[in-house]
Design an enzyme around this catalytic site. Structure first.
Site, PDB file in Angstrom:
ATOM      1  N   ALA A 151      40.916 140.856 108.624  1.00 31.66           N
ATOM      2  CA  ALA A 151      41.694 139.659 108.313  1.00 31.66           C
ATOM      3  C   ALA A 151      40.842 138.658 107.535  1.00 31.66           C
ATOM      4  CB  ALA A 151      42.206 139.011 109.596  1.00 31.66           C
ATOM      5  N   SER A 164      45.656 145.050 108.623  1.00 31.19           N
ATOM      6  CA  SER A 164      44.488 144.273 109.036  1.00 31.19           C
ATOM      7  C   SER A 164      44.503 144.003 110.534  1.00 31.19           C
ATOM      8  CB  SER A 164      44.452 142.917 108.310  1.00 31.19           C
ATOM      9  OG  SER A 164      44.305 143.069 106.927  1.00 31.19           O
ATOM     10  N   CYS A 165      43.328 143.904 111.078  1.00 31.79           N
ATOM     11  CA  CYS A 165      43.115 143.263 112.376  1.00 31.79           C
ATOM     12  C   CYS A 165      41.824 142.467 112.212  1.00 31.79           C
ATOM     13  CB  CYS A 165      43.046 144.280 113.513  1.00 31.79           C
ATOM     14  SG  CYS A 165      41.731 145.506 113.350  1.00 31.79           S
ATOM     15  N   LYS A 166      41.126 142.179 113.259  1.00 27.06           N
ATOM     16  CA  LYS A 166      39.921 141.357 113.112  1.00 27.06           C
ATOM     17  C   LYS A 166      38.881 142.047 112.227  1.00 27.06           C
ATOM     18  CE  LYS A 166      37.236 140.617 116.727  1.00 27.06           C
ATOM     19  NZ  LYS A 166      36.749 140.016 117.983  1.00 27.06           N
ATOM     20  N   THR A 176      43.546 148.542 113.613  1.00 25.91           N
ATOM     21  CA  THR A 176      43.983 149.015 112.296  1.00 25.91           C
ATOM     22  C   THR A 176      44.028 150.533 112.256  1.00 25.91           C
ATOM     23  OG1 THR A 176      43.165 147.054 111.121  1.00 25.91           O
ATOM     24  CG2 THR A 176      43.346 149.082 109.854  1.00 25.91           C
TER      25      THR A 176
END
Length: 944
Positions: A348, A861-863, A869
């Site tokens: 992200a 997206s993720c972190k 993801t």
């Protein structure tokens, strides 16, 4: 476990060390299709003997390559675990892509293990076999049956069957054959010729330095009609991870240095304003120095093309997107055309180094804008709304473009006059008229006029009417202070402010002297009156109107002269008496036109230059006041926004290039590209709780800011790789990414694209948190941010489809097996967006489906783009195999486990943290939707 046992552990990655790795030297670039792997084979075993005679083994095969020069093993691949089966057939194959230095002499060692549990940490060695790649290629039917030798080298532990994978049909077998004991001769094989359905990259007209370091995986899955499909995954890094942020940093530095120079050229200001200018320039100098230092640190990194998740909070890399990769799944089914599905995965976009204690950009910007009026009081500035400052920057940009363009057109007009060319004169005059009228229209904005008045009031020695009135009152105390009240104009509102209202004399002292602002009556000016720009009677308010009107008058004079010259030229061409011919020739030589036009166009250029200088100073003064009100919060927010935007743009550019390369031969796609543009759909799995709440606020603004980006396709100077690198130009309010293509490819494009038409991208963001933090948010916290984002972006997506359906025939869109109408999908998405359903991942599934149906660019997206993801990407891939390629229902879970256990995504985890474990624990996974949970043994507590 022998030979390639993996041990848990986390190794912090040093970027310079990573860039020195030999892996970083591989140069590969998937352009239209991934390069066909040279050797791919499947594995099966027969008659395996487990360590305990009363049980069937849980078999897996470790594949290692023996380096013929160094004589040591290099771990290469591993199959999935097939439970309780002495004759396992493995779905995960082995691939040696062409980038891998394999040859017929390359030796491959297969080691078979009996996994006591799915963690593979407690496994017993059953046997091994060795063969060369040449043996496989020379074997009958390209199939080898090898005996497995136990550790003592004496006992036979069974056999392993190695079959080269090829495109085509496989023997029809029952699904049960995969999980039950079957004779070795019934092991399904792929037959027919290899390599016929893919395009070799060396033969492709497109190559480029954009994609590199491919990781390839291959599988075979059964369809509902007992056929077999071949599935390849290919994951790659993207050089734009570093090149786009580096270009942006250089543009940021250039823009801020230009801003400093403009502030210096404002001329003499009163002490108050001069001090504010110095403070603002000091702030800009600090940002410039910081960006130059960051750019220098990035220049030291060579050969690396992605930032590992463990470096997400490293200051020198804060402009680089986290873990940016492309992934392509290619599917080959019997008697069907190959299909491929692309996705971009990236962490992200967020300012991890700055942290999230105060929230993310969305919250910080809202709070800052609300407090900005009080800042303007503290710094004795005029408050300008975001619309004002955006307009000021727009005027500056338009002037910087039009002023040199008008100068060039004037030169073209004079050249046509010199050549006595009537057509050339008409064309040059038409373009000159258009651009000059655009120039005048831009400067007629009320903001420019008001800013000039405010700048006049900020110069040394200025005394406002209020001050004069105050002095008169002190000298004549018995008199009323209503003199001139009847003659005052009301404060005139500007765009972005409330409408003007009739008030008594409240003209503001424009901060030319220290002290609080006062009205003519000596009372402090209330905040509501600061919302408008002051007008000053002592300044000739009509001077500016005369200036830009002079530009229009000069243009009219030029037009009249050209008309006169052409009329005379037409008269000259009419038959004339012979005795007059000599006089006509003498009085109309080629130099006459230029001589008659030159004074007029010179006057036009002088007027344009005079207007530009005044308007530039006025708009710079607006931006100075905006910057002065922003100290120091505004500058910190600008840096944060620069960082987030840099990460988002790198990801978008990567996705655009990948989508463009894949669609070069699709006329419908190219038509859609230049008529409407592409949708870029970002899927986010962030929670709306704790730090991830701030990350999502950053991401929302970063994705929204991508609306300021346009793309342009250009013809490359040469086919050299360095000339095919995308370039960024522009300023913060508008950037253009130029994508060069080789000459032969460029000339196949539609004329509109070849002529340089700017191509739009419509970014949309959908977020659904799925982890345990989202559970807390849904029960005790606030999910309004997620709801607002999804609703807003649904409306954007709906508007895009409406525009697309009006301008492009729906036949241009790709065909899918699932024939659900896009309108129906949008209705479903709209219903899910407003539904009060916890962890409603159907929003993500439907949005992703719509994106693919609209020829869009998919992002997930993720972190860190590593764990959640990976679960999302593999789920989407298996769903596509099920919906579009008839993947057998009995194989869906197995296919999902194969991809998550031994596919490209676990390799991505390995690249990021040097450990093949997803960063989940059992407690977390209990909160996950079931389809997002990884296979047992593939997760654990690791630092990510």
């Amino acid at each position: 476990m022998e030979d390639g046992t993996q041990h848990l552990g986390h190794c912090m990655v040093d970027m310079k060390e990573l860039s020195a790795s030999p892996e970083g030297l591989s140069a590969a670039g998937v352009i239209l299709t991934p390069k066909l792997p040279q050797v791919e084979f499947s594995l099966a075993c027969n008659d395996l003997v487990a360590s305990g005679r009363d049980r069937k083994p849980n078999a897996l095969v470790q594949v290692a390559v023996i380096d013929p020069h160094k004589q040591h093993l290099v771990s290469h691949a591993c199959t999935e675990i097939v439970e309780a089966n002495k004759d396992p057939l493995f779905l995960t194959g082995v691939t040696f892509p062409s980038e891998y230095p394999a040859s017929p002499e390359t030796l491959v060692k297969l080691s078979v293990y009996d996994a006591k549990d799915k963690t593979q940490e407690s496994s017993s060695f059953l046997g091994s076999a060795t063969f060369s790649v040449g043996d496989l290629l020379r074997a009958k039917d390209e199939r080898l049956t090898l005996s497995l030798r136990s550790s003592d080298g004496v006992c036979t532990a069974g056999t392993v069957v190695v079959s080269r994978l090829k495109m085509g049909e496989m023997e029809e077998v029952d699904v049960d054959q995969i999980t039950t004991d079957i004779p070795s001769q019934k092991c399904p094989l792929v037959c027919e010729s290899a390599h016929h359905s893919c395009t070799d990259r060396e033969n492709n007209p497109l190559t480029g330095p954009v994609f590199k370091n491919p990781v390839c995986k291959v599988y075979r899955f059964q369809t509902m009609d007992s056929k077999w499909m071949l599935v390849r995954e290919q994951m790659e890094e993207c050089t734009l991870s570093f090149s786009i942020p580096k270009q942006l940093l250089a543009l940021y530095i250039q823009e801020d240095m230009s801003r400093v120079q403009d502030l210096k050229e404002l001329g003499d200001l009163s002490p108050h304003w001069d001090n504010l200018r110095k403070e603002v320039m000091t702030r800009y100098a600090g940002i410039i120095s910081s960006y130059q230092e960051t750019l220098a640190e990035m220049d030291k990194i060579n050969g690396c093309s992605f930032k590992p998740s463990c470096c997400k909070a490293q200051k020198s890399l804060e402009f680089i997107p986290i873990n940016l990769h492309t992934q392509r799944m290619r599917v080959t089914c019997p008697k069907k055309t190959d299909a491929f599905y692309d996705i971009v995965t990236v962490g992200a976009p967020a300012a991890h180094f700055q942290g999230f204690k105060g929230g993310g950009l969305q919250r910080l910007l809202s709070r800052y804008e609300a407090e900005k009026k009080s800042f303007s009081t503290a710094y004795q500035c005029i408050y300008y709304s975001p619309e004002h400052t955006a307009k000021a920057q727009e005027v500056l940009n338009i002037m910087s473009l039009l002023q040199p363009l008008i100068t060039r057109l004037v030169d073209q007009l004079l050249q046509a006059a010199h050549e006595h060319s009537s057509p050339g004169l008409r064309d040059a005059l038409k373009h000159l008229s258009d651009k000059t009228e655009q120039f005048v229209h831009t400067l007629k904005d009320e903001l420019v006029k008001s800013a000039l008045l405010a700048l006049h009031a900020a110069q040394p020695g200025y005394v406002s009417k209020n001050q004069k009135s105050t002095r008169a009152q002190s000298q004549h105390q018995g008199h009323t202070n209503q003199t001139n009240d009847q003659n005052q104009n009301p404060i005139q509102g500007l765009p972005g402010h409330s409408p003007p209202t009739s008030v008594t004399e409240t003209t503001v002292v424009c901060n030319n002297v220290e002290g609080t602002q006062t009205t003519a009556g000596g009372e402090p000016l209330s905040l509501k009156h600061q919302d408008t720009i002051p007008h000053h009677k002592e300044y000739d308010e009509e001077e500016w109107d005369r200036l830009w009107a002079n530009v229009a008058k000069c243009l009219n004079c030029v037009i009249a002269m050209v008309d006169k010259l052409q009329e005379e030229d037409n008269t000259k061409q009419d038959p004339v008496p012979e005795h007059q011919l000599a006089d006509v020739i003498t009085s109309h030589n080629p130099g006459d036109w230029r001589e008659q036009l030159c004074p007029l166009v010179t006057r036009l250029k002088d007027c344009v230059m005079e207007v530009v200088e005044k308007a530039k100073r006025a708009m710079t003064f607006v931006l100075l006041q905006e910057a002065a009100c922003s100290i120091p919060q505004g500058f910190l927010l600008q840096q944060r926004r620069d960082i987030v935007f840099s990460q988002a743009l790198a990801a978008l550019a990567c996705g655009f290039v990948m989508r463009l390369y894949a669609g070069m031969q699709d006329k419908g796609f190219l038509r859609q590209l230049h008529l409407v543009g592409l949708v870029a759909q970002f899927e986010s799995l962030l929670s709306t709780y704790s730090e991830e709440f701030g990350m999502l606020e950053d991401m929302e603004v970063g994705i929204s800011d991508l609306q300021r980006v346009m793309f342009k396709i250009t013809e490359a100077k040469s086919d050299d790789l360095s000339d095919l690198q995308p370039l960024v130009c522009g300023r913060r309010d508008h950037f253009t990414v130029e994508v060069p293509l080789p000459k032969l490819v460029f000339h196949t494009l539609p004329e509109e694209i070849k002529e340089g038409k700017l191509l739009r991208v419509f970014p949309v963001l959908f977020n659904v948190g799925i982890n345990e933090q989202q559970t807390i948010a849904e029960r005790f916290g606030d999910i309004s941010l997620q709801e607002r984002i999804n609703q807003k972006n649904f409306e954007t997506l709906e508007a895009y489809y409406k525009s697309l359906s009006e301008k492009v025939p729906l036949e241009c869109l790709p065909c899918f097996q699932t024939q659900t109408d896009i309108k129906e999908l949008l209705e479903t998405l709209g219903q899910n967006v407003v539904a009060k359903k916890k962890k409603n991942v159907e929003i993500l599934w439907t949005a992703g489906t719509i994106c693919r149906r609209l020829n869009g660019i998919r992002f997930t997206s993720c972190k860190s783009a590593k764990d959640r993801t990976s679960m999302s990407v593999t789920l989407e891939q298996c769903a596509l195999l099920r919906d579009e390629h008839q993947l057998s229902k009995d194989f869906f879970v197995r296919a999902l486990d194969c991809m998550r256990r031994e596919g490209c995504r676990i390799e991505n985890v390995q690249k990021n943290i040097k450990c093949r474990k997803y960063a989940f624990n059992m407690l977390q996974l209990m909160a996950f939707p079931k389809c997002y949970r990884p296979p047992e043994g593939t997760y654990g507590k690791v630092d990510s």
